[in-house]
Every structure is written in C-alpha cells, then in structure tokens.
Scaffold this motif. Structure first.
Motif, PDB file in Angstrom:
ATOM      1  N   VAL A   2       0.857  -1.184   0.000  1.00 61.47           N
ATOM      2  CA  VAL A   2       0.000   0.000   0.000  1.00 61.47           C
ATOM      3  C   VAL A   2       0.893   1.235   0.000  1.00 61.47           C
ATOM      4  O   VAL A   2       1.647   1.468   0.946  1.00 61.47           O
ATOM      5  CB  VAL A   2      -0.930   0.012   1.228  1.00 61.47           C
ATOM      6  CG1 VAL A   2      -1.800   1.258   1.210  1.00 61.47           C
ATOM      7  CG2 VAL A   2      -1.795  -1.243   1.262  1.00 61.47           C
ATOM      8  N   ASN A   6      -1.469   5.371  -3.425  1.00 61.44           N
ATOM      9  CA  ASN A   6      -2.728   4.626  -3.329  1.00 61.44           C
ATOM     10  C   ASN A   6      -3.687   5.296  -2.355  1.00 61.44           C
ATOM     11  O   ASN A   6      -4.873   5.459  -2.639  1.00 61.44           O
ATOM     12  CB  ASN A   6      -2.481   3.195  -2.859  1.00 61.44           C
ATOM     13  CG  ASN A   6      -1.726   2.361  -3.861  1.00 61.44           C
ATOM     14  OD1 ASN A   6      -0.971   1.469  -3.493  1.00 61.44           O
ATOM     15  ND2 ASN A   6      -1.911   2.636  -5.153  1.00 61.44           N
ATOM     16  N   VAL A   7      -3.150   5.660  -1.189  1.00 60.65           N
ATOM     17  CA  VAL A   7      -3.997   6.246  -0.147  1.00 60.65           C
ATOM     18  C   VAL A   7      -4.556   7.587  -0.588  1.00 60.65           C
ATOM     19  O   VAL A   7      -5.753   7.863  -0.435  1.00 60.65           O
ATOM     20  CB  VAL A   7      -3.204   6.387   1.164  1.00 60.65           C
ATOM     21  CG1 VAL A   7      -4.036   7.109   2.218  1.00 60.65           C
ATOM     22  CG2 VAL A   7      -2.769   5.018   1.678  1.00 60.65           C
ATOM     23  N   ARG A  10      -7.213   7.128  -3.158  1.00 58.42           N
ATOM     24  CA  ARG A  10      -8.450   6.574  -2.603  1.00 58.42           C
ATOM     25  C   ARG A  10      -9.255   7.639  -1.847  1.00 58.42           C
ATOM     26  O   ARG A  10     -10.470   7.685  -1.946  1.00 58.42           O
ATOM     27  CB  ARG A  10      -8.136   5.417  -1.661  1.00 58.42           C
ATOM     28  CG  ARG A  10      -7.793   4.115  -2.352  1.00 58.42           C
ATOM     29  CD  ARG A  10      -9.010   3.543  -3.097  1.00 58.42           C
ATOM     30  NE  ARG A  10      -8.751   2.228  -3.639  1.00 58.42           N
ATOM     31  CZ  ARG A  10      -9.029   1.092  -3.038  1.00 58.42           C
ATOM     32  NH1 ARG A  10      -9.573   1.102  -1.837  1.00 58.42           N
ATOM     33  NH2 ARG A  10      -8.769  -0.058  -3.605  1.00 58.42           N
ATOM     34  N   VAL A  28       2.836   1.942   3.315  1.00 59.01           N
ATOM     35  CA  VAL A  28       2.055   2.542   4.398  1.00 59.01           C
ATOM     36  C   VAL A  28       1.537   1.433   5.309  1.00 59.01           C
ATOM     37  O   VAL A  28       1.003   0.424   4.842  1.00 59.01           O
ATOM     38  CB  VAL A  28       0.885   3.371   3.833  1.00 59.01           C
ATOM     39  CG1 VAL A  28       0.041   3.938   4.962  1.00 59.01           C
ATOM     40  CG2 VAL A  28       1.410   4.484   2.939  1.00 59.01           C
ATOM     41  N   LEU A 113      -8.842   7.429   6.858  1.00 58.62           N
ATOM     42  CA  LEU A 113      -7.556   6.856   6.452  1.00 58.62           C
ATOM     43  C   LEU A 113      -7.424   5.412   6.903  1.00 58.62           C
ATOM     44  O   LEU A 113      -6.949   4.548   6.154  1.00 58.62           O
ATOM     45  CB  LEU A 113      -6.402   7.692   7.007  1.00 58.62           C
ATOM     46  CG  LEU A 113      -6.157   9.045   6.328  1.00 58.62           C
ATOM     47  CD1 LEU A 113      -5.118   9.852   7.108  1.00 58.62           C
ATOM     48  CD2 LEU A 113      -5.699   8.853   4.889  1.00 58.62           C
ATOM     49  N   VAL A 116      -9.539   3.236   4.696  1.00 62.12           N
ATOM     50  CA  VAL A 116      -8.914   3.038   3.387  1.00 62.12           C
ATOM     51  C   VAL A 116      -7.758   2.059   3.487  1.00 62.12           C
ATOM     52  O   VAL A 116      -7.584   1.170   2.645  1.00 62.12           O
ATOM     53  CB  VAL A 116      -8.457   4.387   2.799  1.00 62.12           C
ATOM     54  CG1 VAL A 116      -7.568   4.170   1.584  1.00 62.12           C
ATOM     55  CG2 VAL A 116      -9.663   5.233   2.422  1.00 62.12           C
ATOM     56  N   LEU A 117      -6.947   2.181   4.534  1.00 65.25           N
ATOM     57  CA  LEU A 117      -5.822   1.251   4.721  1.00 65.25           C
ATOM     58  C   LEU A 117      -6.321  -0.178   4.917  1.00 65.25           C
ATOM     59  O   LEU A 117      -5.760  -1.129   4.355  1.00 65.25           O
ATOM     60  CB  LEU A 117      -4.975   1.684   5.922  1.00 65.25           C
ATOM     61  CG  LEU A 117      -4.123   2.945   5.727  1.00 65.25           C
ATOM     62  CD1 LEU A 117      -3.372   3.272   7.017  1.00 65.25           C
ATOM     63  CD2 LEU A 117      -3.135   2.749   4.589  1.00 65.25           C
TER      64      LEU A 117
END
Length: 522
Positions: A2, A6-7, A10, A28, A113, A116-117
């Motif tokens: 990740v 990407n984060v 997203r 991450v 966050l 999403v992770l």
C-alpha cells in the motif's frame, strides 16, 4: 504493498493533495498523530498527522524526525504544508508530504484513512488468497463516508438494492429504516424519488443531487452517483438535515471513486464465481460431475432436487440472453434463495429443491406462473424434471427437456408444467415418435384416407380420430370438431364408403388409434 499514492488517490483530491512523493517510499502501515510538545516516536510506514503543528519550523522538524524513523508521509494543513522550508525538508529527507484540506476534521480523517488502509490491505490479501476482494469492507467504507459527510449513508446498486450501510441509521426516517430492513428502497418511496427526477439526474452524471424534505416526513437526501469509466455502478445516499455546504458535498462526492473500485472488484469476483458455478452446473446437467462436488461447490442440500428449464422465445430475433437473465432476476425476487442457474443451448436451467419451503420448486413455480405466458411478442415456457437425488440431475434435465418439447408443440395447455403431471401426453408422444419412425401410418387404408383429405379438405382423418377417442358419444366427438353431430354421422358414412374399415373389430380400432396417434403427435 500500500503506497502513499494509493492512499491519496483513494481518499480523493478534495481532502488530500500530494505535494512531495519520493521515488521509492516505504509501504504505508498505520496512521499516527504527532503529539505536541513531545519527542516523536513513529514506526516504519506510518502516516504522521501534524494535528497541533502551527509553526513552519516545527513542521519542518516533524518532517525530518518522521523520515529518520522510517515514516511513509507527513500530513499537514495549509499554509504549513506549502511553506518552502517544509517542502525543502521533505525533499531532502526523502519523505512524502501531503496537504490536508483546511476544513477537514482531523478525527474524521483518521477514521477515513484507517478505513482506506484496511480496505487496501484486505484487497491485497484477498487477491493473494484468491478470495473476494473488498467484499467485507463496504460497511466500513460506508461508516467512513458517513463520517466525512456527517450523515448516515447507504451504498446501493443500480437497482436500488442496499449493498452496505453506515451506523446511525436510527437518526433517519421511516423510509430509510424500511430501505435497510428490506435491503432495497421500497416501491412507494422509489416512486416518489422517481417522480422528482432523481434517477434521471443520476443517469445524467451529476456529481451530487440534493432532494429536499418531502411532505410525508421523508428527510432530505444528498445523493452521489458511483461511476467508473462512464458506467453507472450505483449510488450513495446520505440522509441530511438540510442543504449541505459545497465543501461537505464535494468531500462526499470524492468518496465515490473509492466505492467504485470496491463495486468493480465485487462485480468482477461475482462474475468469476458465476462463471465457475455455471460451468460446474453444466457439467452436473450433462452427468460429468460427481454428486459430492456438486453439493460442495454449488451449495446444494442433501435432498431431492429438480431441474427446471425455462425458455424465453423472443419474436424479434434479437439475442435473448438479456431477457433470460432479467427473468431470473424477477422470479428470484421474493424467493427465499436464488436458484442455482446457468444457460445452456439458449435455455435457462435452474436447480431447485423439491420442497414447499423457501427457494423450493413450488415457490419457483408460483413465481413463473405470475409471469405472463406471452411477453412482448415472445413466449415464456418452463418445465421441471422429476425430483431425484443430486446424482440424478442429468436425468431430471432430460425429463425437463422432454416436457418442454410438449409445450413447444402446444400439446399441453399450461406454460409451466412438471414432468410427472403430463405423463399421458408423454406416453402418447413417445408412442407417436416410435410409430412415426416405423411408418405405421402408411399401413392399411388410412394412407388413402389421408391422401383424400389432402386433395379435398374433407376432414375425414380428424373425424375418425375424434370418433375413436369418444366411442359411443358422437356429441362429444362433434364438439371437439366444432361441427353438428349429424355432420359427424354423415362424414363417418362417407369415409366408410371411401375405405373399407370394420370398426366393429376392436383390433381394427386399436390399430387405427395407434396410426392416428403417430400421425398427429409425432
């Protein structure tokens, strides 16, 4: 892995904007808040949130300390994130620097966050293990989106069925409660939203749609279409107190691409599962799969099942795949369990338990009977094979096909039948097929009678058939022919003058019936 990119992608550009991204940042791992006034302690891959940082010098120091301890990125609000000293510190330290929108709540951002992770981690793990990517975290994503828009949210597909919903639904209205309970928008509520043009606006690609409160007490809605590549995949519905600020509406809309990725992965996984299920079911129907494998992979119970074949014959010559699948969708609504189904040779085959309970043959039959036999220039026909064990499904499929043949030939009146119910028609049809192959109708004087009918349209063959079917009852025979009994008697005298038949001989009558059945039913 990740990545910070990407984060950021997203979460969306309304909340996050990457100012500095190194070429090879660490993966991450988690989200941490930098405590003010203390010595920072981070782990590798952390996203560090500078919540209480107010000075550029402190921000630059946080960036350096985070990089030394292997953090993945530092997140700051403006104007600190864009300060030259902070950007230079990030570039020289080789750490990502991300700017957070000024109006964003830090608490909501932490929640979003972490959601999403979790989603990205679940997808990576699912892909490695061959599982359903993102299938479990749509509800968590709904919670995160609800935190962003500060309102309870549902995520729905294009048919208004609820795929996931957030917490706090008790703070909504009866329409939303009914939607959650039924897992789809109730028809009356749907009609009200449709009359307001909501679904027309969804199809037009509007970024957000606000629906004011309604007279029946339905609270306002903020709706966001979920699109990917121009295709409408679904929508998000937030129950709000009133008009929403542009910033909050934009943040809500920015969550749509994240949800779209989940829906695409969900659909791809579902399609793959459906293809695998269809292939296995075809093998079962053709007798190429073991009962144990069928029960395990198709989730069939150890009880008698039937194979049901459904034909949707269109009158316009277009591909009937869409109507068949739409029919399966319609007849599955309200059924306890969606039938295991596949297409084979232009027909839809379903396997259902022979029970009176939910998802059984009787329930499916009721749903099929509720569909009109004639639909838009086409015809709906369905036939079920006899009930049997899982290992006998290939036999049940052959029986269903044979019964469907009777429906196609209009040899029975109903458009939905079961194999054991039409045994008389089946017996006559089988006898006729065998008799036609042996050319029994060419024997004796019947051929001459048939030739005379073709030349003169006298109807003697039909007259003889009905006279033999109704022995001693000329009124019933005449009624079948739609003629007067005297006309029937006259025809019988004329045909006996034409061909020599001893109708008092029971063997002659039996032989004639055999010939006529072969002539009419084959």
């Amino acid at each position: 892995m990740v990545s910070v990119r990407n984060v950021v992608d997203r979460v969306g550009p309304t909340l996050l904007h990457a100012l500095q991204l190194p070429e090879d940042p660490p993966a991450v791992a988690d989200v941490v808040i930098a405590e003010p006034g203390g010595s920072p302690s981070f782990s590798g891959g952390d996203l560090v949130l500078g919540v209480a940082i107010t000075e550029a010098a402190d921000a630059a120091e946080l960036v350096k300390a985070s990089a030394r301890q292997g953090a993945a990125a530092v997140l700051l609000k403006p104007p600190l994130a864009a300060k030259p000293t902070v950007k230079r510190a990030a570039k020289s330290a080789g750490i990502a620097l991300v700017q957070v929108h000024a109006a964003t709540s830090w608490a909501q951002l932490v929640w979003l966050l972490r959601t999403v992770l979790d989603a990205l981690a679940d997808e990576s793990e699912s892909l490695e293990n061959g599982g359903d990517p993102g299938s479990g975290d749509l509800f968590r994503l709904a919670d995160a989106v609800a935190a962003v828009v500060d309102a309870p949210v549902t995520i729905e597909d294009t048919n208004s069925r609820v795929l996931a919903y957030s917490a706090r639904q008790d703070l909504t209205d009866p329409a939303r409660v009914a939607t959650i309970m039924g897992r789809r928008i109730p028809d009356d509520v749907l009609a009200r939203f449709r009359s307001r043009g909501v679904f027309r606006e969804l199809s037009r690609g509007r970024q957000t749609i606000f629906v004011p409160a309604q007279r029946d007490g339905t609270l306002p809605r903020l709706i966001v279409p979920i699109r990917m590549g121009g295709e409408l995949l679904g929508s998000m519905w937030a129950v709000v107190a009133g008009p929403v600020s542009e910033e909050r509406a934009a943040a809500f809309a920015d969550a749509a691409p994240v949800v779209a990725l989940h829906l695409l992965r969900r659909r791809a996984h579902t399609d793959a599962q459906r293809r695998a299920t269809a292939e296995l079911l075809r093998a079962v129907l053709e007798g190429r799969a073991t009962p144990r494998k069928a029960m395990a992979e198709l989730d069939l119970s150890d009880e008698p099942h039937r194979v049901v074949v459904i034909e949707v014959a269109g009158g316009d010559g277009r591909d009937a795949e869409g109507p068949r699948l739409a029919l399966l969708e319609r007849i599955s609504q309200g059924i306890g369990r969606r039938p295991v189904a596949t297409e084979l040779g232009g027909l839809l085959y379903a396997v259902v338990p022979d029970t009176t309970g939910p998802g059984g043959w009787r329930e499916l039959r009721t749903a099929l009977n509720e569909q009109p036999a004639k639909r838009r220039g086409g015809t709906l026909r369905a036939a079920a094979g006899a009930a049997g064990e899982i290992g006998d499904l290939a036999v049940s499929r052959a029986q269903a096909d044979e019964a469907l043949g009777l429906l196609r030939a209009d040899l029975v009146d109903e458009h939905v039948v079961a194999f054991e119910e039409v045994w008389t028609a089946l017996a006559l049809h089988r006898a006729a097929t065998s008799g036609a192959a042996a050319k029994v109708a060419d024997l004796g004087p019947l051929k001459a009678l048939h030739t005379h009918d073709q030349a003169n349209r006298a109807g003697y063959v039909d007259t003889l058939y009905e006279w033999l079917r109704h022995p001693g009852d000329p009124r019933a025979a005449a009624k079948e022919l739609r003629i007067h009994p005297n006309t029937l008697r006259y025809r019988m005298r004329r045909l006996l003058e034409l061909v020599p038949l001893d109708l008092d001989d029971p063997d002659v009558r039996l032989a004639l019936i055999t010939q006529l059945v072969a002539l009419r039913w084959s």
